[in-house]
Motif scaffolding. Structure first.
Motif, PDB file in Angstrom:
ATOM      1  N   MET A 266       0.823  -1.134  -0.100  1.00  0.00           N
ATOM      2  CA  MET A 266       0.072  -0.053   0.077  1.00  0.00           C
ATOM      3  C   MET A 266       0.913   1.193   0.063  1.00  0.00           C
ATOM      4  O   MET A 266       1.729   1.236   0.949  1.00  0.00           O
ATOM      5  CB  MET A 266      -0.946  -0.033   1.223  1.00  0.00           C
ATOM      6  CG  MET A 266      -1.799  -1.137   1.377  1.00  0.00           C
ATOM      7  SD  MET A 266      -2.978  -0.985   2.694  1.00  0.00           S
ATOM      8  CE  MET A 266      -4.030   0.262   2.121  1.00  0.00           C
ATOM      9  N   ALA A 267       0.653   2.017  -0.799  1.00  0.00           N
ATOM     10  CA  ALA A 267       1.562   3.150  -1.036  1.00  0.00           C
ATOM     11  C   ALA A 267       0.488   4.435  -1.249  1.00  0.00           C
ATOM     12  O   ALA A 267      -0.301   4.726  -1.771  1.00  0.00           O
ATOM     13  CB  ALA A 267       2.356   3.181  -2.324  1.00  0.00           C
ATOM     14  N   VAL A 268       1.145   5.744  -0.403  1.00  0.00           N
ATOM     15  CA  VAL A 268       0.258   6.868  -0.229  1.00  0.00           C
ATOM     16  C   VAL A 268       1.283   8.050  -0.567  1.00  0.00           C
ATOM     17  O   VAL A 268       2.127   8.026   0.019  1.00  0.00           O
ATOM     18  CB  VAL A 268      -0.557   7.126   0.901  1.00  0.00           C
ATOM     19  CG1 VAL A 268      -1.176   8.218   1.093  1.00  0.00           C
ATOM     20  CG2 VAL A 268      -1.337   6.001   1.224  1.00  0.00           C
ATOM     21  N   PRO A 269       1.041   8.992  -1.765  1.00  0.00           N
ATOM     22  CA  PRO A 269       1.961   9.902  -2.050  1.00  0.00           C
ATOM     23  C   PRO A 269       1.784  11.076  -0.754  1.00  0.00           C
ATOM     24  O   PRO A 269       0.827  11.274  -0.273  1.00  0.00           O
ATOM     25  CB  PRO A 269       1.166  10.524  -3.062  1.00  0.00           C
ATOM     26  CG  PRO A 269      -0.241  10.197  -3.291  1.00  0.00           C
ATOM     27  CD  PRO A 269      -0.196   8.834  -2.692  1.00  0.00           C
ATOM     28  N   ARG A 270       2.958  11.690  -0.924  1.00  0.00           N
ATOM     29  CA  ARG A 270       3.211  12.847   0.489  1.00  0.00           C
ATOM     30  C   ARG A 270       4.130  13.629  -0.119  1.00  0.00           C
ATOM     31  O   ARG A 270       5.307  13.236  -0.367  1.00  0.00           O
ATOM     32  CB  ARG A 270       3.294  12.115   1.746  1.00  0.00           C
ATOM     33  CG  ARG A 270       3.636  13.068   2.738  1.00  0.00           C
ATOM     34  CD  ARG A 270       3.647  12.279   4.156  1.00  0.00           C
ATOM     35  NE  ARG A 270       4.216  13.047   5.238  1.00  0.00           N
ATOM     36  CZ  ARG A 270       5.389  13.035   5.804  1.00  0.00           C
ATOM     37  NH1 ARG A 270       6.534  12.189   5.068  1.00  0.00           N
ATOM     38  NH2 ARG A 270       5.928  13.797   6.668  1.00  0.00           N
ATOM     39  N   LYS A 271       3.946  14.836  -0.092  1.00  0.00           N
ATOM     40  CA  LYS A 271       4.941  16.007  -0.524  1.00  0.00           C
ATOM     41  C   LYS A 271       6.304  15.966   0.189  1.00  0.00           C
ATOM     42  O   LYS A 271       7.488  15.818  -0.488  1.00  0.00           O
ATOM     43  CB  LYS A 271       4.585  17.437  -0.364  1.00  0.00           C
ATOM     44  CG  LYS A 271       3.462  17.691  -1.326  1.00  0.00           C
ATOM     45  CD  LYS A 271       2.744  19.030  -1.005  1.00  0.00           C
ATOM     46  CE  LYS A 271       1.523  19.316  -1.897  1.00  0.00           C
ATOM     47  NZ  LYS A 271       0.958  20.672  -1.739  1.00  0.00           N
ATOM     48  N   GLU A 272       6.302  15.602   1.580  1.00  0.00           N
ATOM     49  CA  GLU A 272       7.437  15.329   2.343  1.00  0.00           C
ATOM     50  C   GLU A 272       8.265  14.010   2.070  1.00  0.00           C
ATOM     51  O   GLU A 272       8.963  13.584   2.740  1.00  0.00           O
ATOM     52  CB  GLU A 272       7.276  15.695   3.770  1.00  0.00           C
ATOM     53  CG  GLU A 272       6.855  17.112   3.915  1.00  0.00           C
ATOM     54  CD  GLU A 272       5.229  17.438   3.595  1.00  0.00           C
ATOM     55  OE1 GLU A 272       4.820  16.395   3.228  1.00  0.00           O
ATOM     56  OE2 GLU A 272       5.163  18.393   3.756  1.00  0.00           O
ATOM     57  N   GLY A 273       7.416  12.992   1.579  1.00  0.00           N
ATOM     58  CA  GLY A 273       7.963  11.537   1.201  1.00  0.00           C
ATOM     59  C   GLY A 273       6.883  10.564   1.328  1.00  0.00           C
ATOM     60  O   GLY A 273       5.998  10.813   2.230  1.00  0.00           O
ATOM     61  N   PRO A 274       6.616   9.687   0.355  1.00  0.00           N
ATOM     62  CA  PRO A 274       5.799   8.869   0.407  1.00  0.00           C
ATOM     63  C   PRO A 274       5.444   8.013   1.470  1.00  0.00           C
ATOM     64  O   PRO A 274       6.506   7.663   2.438  1.00  0.00           O
ATOM     65  CB  PRO A 274       5.822   7.971  -0.901  1.00  0.00           C
ATOM     66  CG  PRO A 274       6.623   8.698  -1.877  1.00  0.00           C
ATOM     67  CD  PRO A 274       7.458   9.561  -0.842  1.00  0.00           C
ATOM     68  N   VAL A 275       4.429   7.444   1.979  1.00  0.00           N
ATOM     69  CA  VAL A 275       4.228   6.438   2.950  1.00  0.00           C
ATOM     70  C   VAL A 275       3.834   5.170   2.375  1.00  0.00           C
ATOM     71  O   VAL A 275       2.881   5.034   1.568  1.00  0.00           O
ATOM     72  CB  VAL A 275       2.747   6.817   3.973  1.00  0.00           C
ATOM     73  CG1 VAL A 275       2.760   5.823   5.033  1.00  0.00           C
ATOM     74  CG2 VAL A 275       3.151   8.090   4.570  1.00  0.00           C
TER      75      VAL A 275
END
Length: 337
Positions: free
Chosen positions: A162-171
């Motif tokens: 499972m991967a979620v985008p994030r400006k400070e680095g994905p989770v």
């Protein structure tokens, strides 16, 4: 243990794959994923897996020239046959196609059957999240884990991402349905270490942290005991059903190494298309900060979110070189000619 620069490792692995019958382009794309996995300290599905993949190419269990073919087009869902081509390349194709469809429809599913080992599942999660997309993906495997309460292996450990985008680095969560994968057992054994927690049973049925004893018994421990066993069964059923492909008991019948003939599912969401980008960033940032702010049980170890330790390992090895087992590196160099 030594350290090797990224470019040197990638070019060496590329040559090994070309020598095994892959085209230069396919060898380079595959080698890059293997090298990125080792860069992220997932050695078991990076450099360490190269000799086995070369063996499968040489035996014809993986078709170096095969391309996935479209079987069914249902708008936001497509089904492909991987033709038992290189698993990394098939999974990259499936990931990219899922992201394209998600950009059109908001969400999408690509089901892939008759493929081969995708190596590190997290590679496709990172790829999606770095493009601003959410990805859920999993694969089934040959049987390598007992069902809860059983002694013989009837389940795959069925890796799940499972991967979620994030400006400070994905989770990014990348896990098998076993407490530890066989690859983790291998890397722990090569270091001469014990597992930090019990990872399976020895031949006498006792829980153990000894990777050698677990490899001997083949009784790895389902994560969450009966819960991991149940999840492995359901992931296997859904992968086979949605892709119109093989389930674990059928992959066992193929009997051509690890994962040959397996089934995989890729589900993507495009937050921009769905209009949820701003809320997603608020939710993921809030949760990451909340988790990272936990009071650690061990004052020498911070509490991290999924993917955070991967980024730390990546930064260290980009600077200092990628750790390698000397025997495995010599074997790969030999394969490279």
């Amino acid at each position: 243990m030594g350290r090797i620069a990224f470019d040197e490792m990638c070019s060496t692995v590329t040559r090994a794959f070309v020598n095994a019958g892959m085209s230069e382009d396919k060898a380079l794309r595959s080698a890059r994923v293997h090298t990125e996995s080792s860069l992220d300290a997932v050695y078991s599905h990076g450099l360490n897996r190269v000799p086995r993949f070369v063996e499968y190419l040489q035996k014809g269990w993986v078709d170096a020239d095969a391309e996935p073919t479209l079987l069914r087009d249902m708008g936001p869902m497509e089904v492909y046959d991987g033709q038992r081509g290189p698993g990394i390349l098939n999974a990259l194709t499936a990931t990219d196609r899922t992201l394209e469809l998600a950009a059109q429809h908001g969400l999408a599913i690509v089901a892939l059957r008759n493929t081969t080992h995708w190596m590190r599942g997290g590679a496709y999660g990172w790829r999606a999240a770095e493009q601003g997309k959410i990805l859920i993906a999993w694969t089934n495997t040959e049987s390598c884990m007992p069902a809860w309460g059983a002694k013989d292996t009837r389940l795959g450990n069925n890796p799940f991402v499972m991967a979620v985008p994030r400006k400070e680095g994905p989770v990014v969560l990348d896990m098998a349905m076993s407490q530890y994968s066989y690859g983790k057992l291998q890397t722990t054994r090569l270091k001469g270490e014990q597992l930090p927690y019990a990872g399976g049973f020895d031949v006498d049925g006792n829980l153990t942290t000894d990777p050698v004893a677990i490899e001997e018994s083949r009784r790895i421990l389902p994560t969450g005991f009966w819960k991991g066993s149940g999840l492995a069964i359901m992931l296997d059923i859904l992968a086979a059903a949605l892709s119109e492909g093989s389930a674990t008991h059928q992959i066992d019948g193929i009997d051509q190494g690890s994962c040959t003939g397996c089934s995989q599912i890729f589900i993507a969401f495009d937050p921009d298309r769905l209009g949820t980008s701003e809320h997603l960033q608020q939710a993921v940032n809030g949760m990451v900060d909340y988790v990272n702010g936990s009071q650690p049980a061990d004052p020498n170890r911070a509490v991290t979110h999924p993917g955070q330790n991967t980024v730390a390992a990546r930064m260290d090895q980009q600077k200092n070189g990628i750790l390698v087992d000397d025997d495995i590196w010599r074997e790969v160099v030999s394969l490279a000619g």
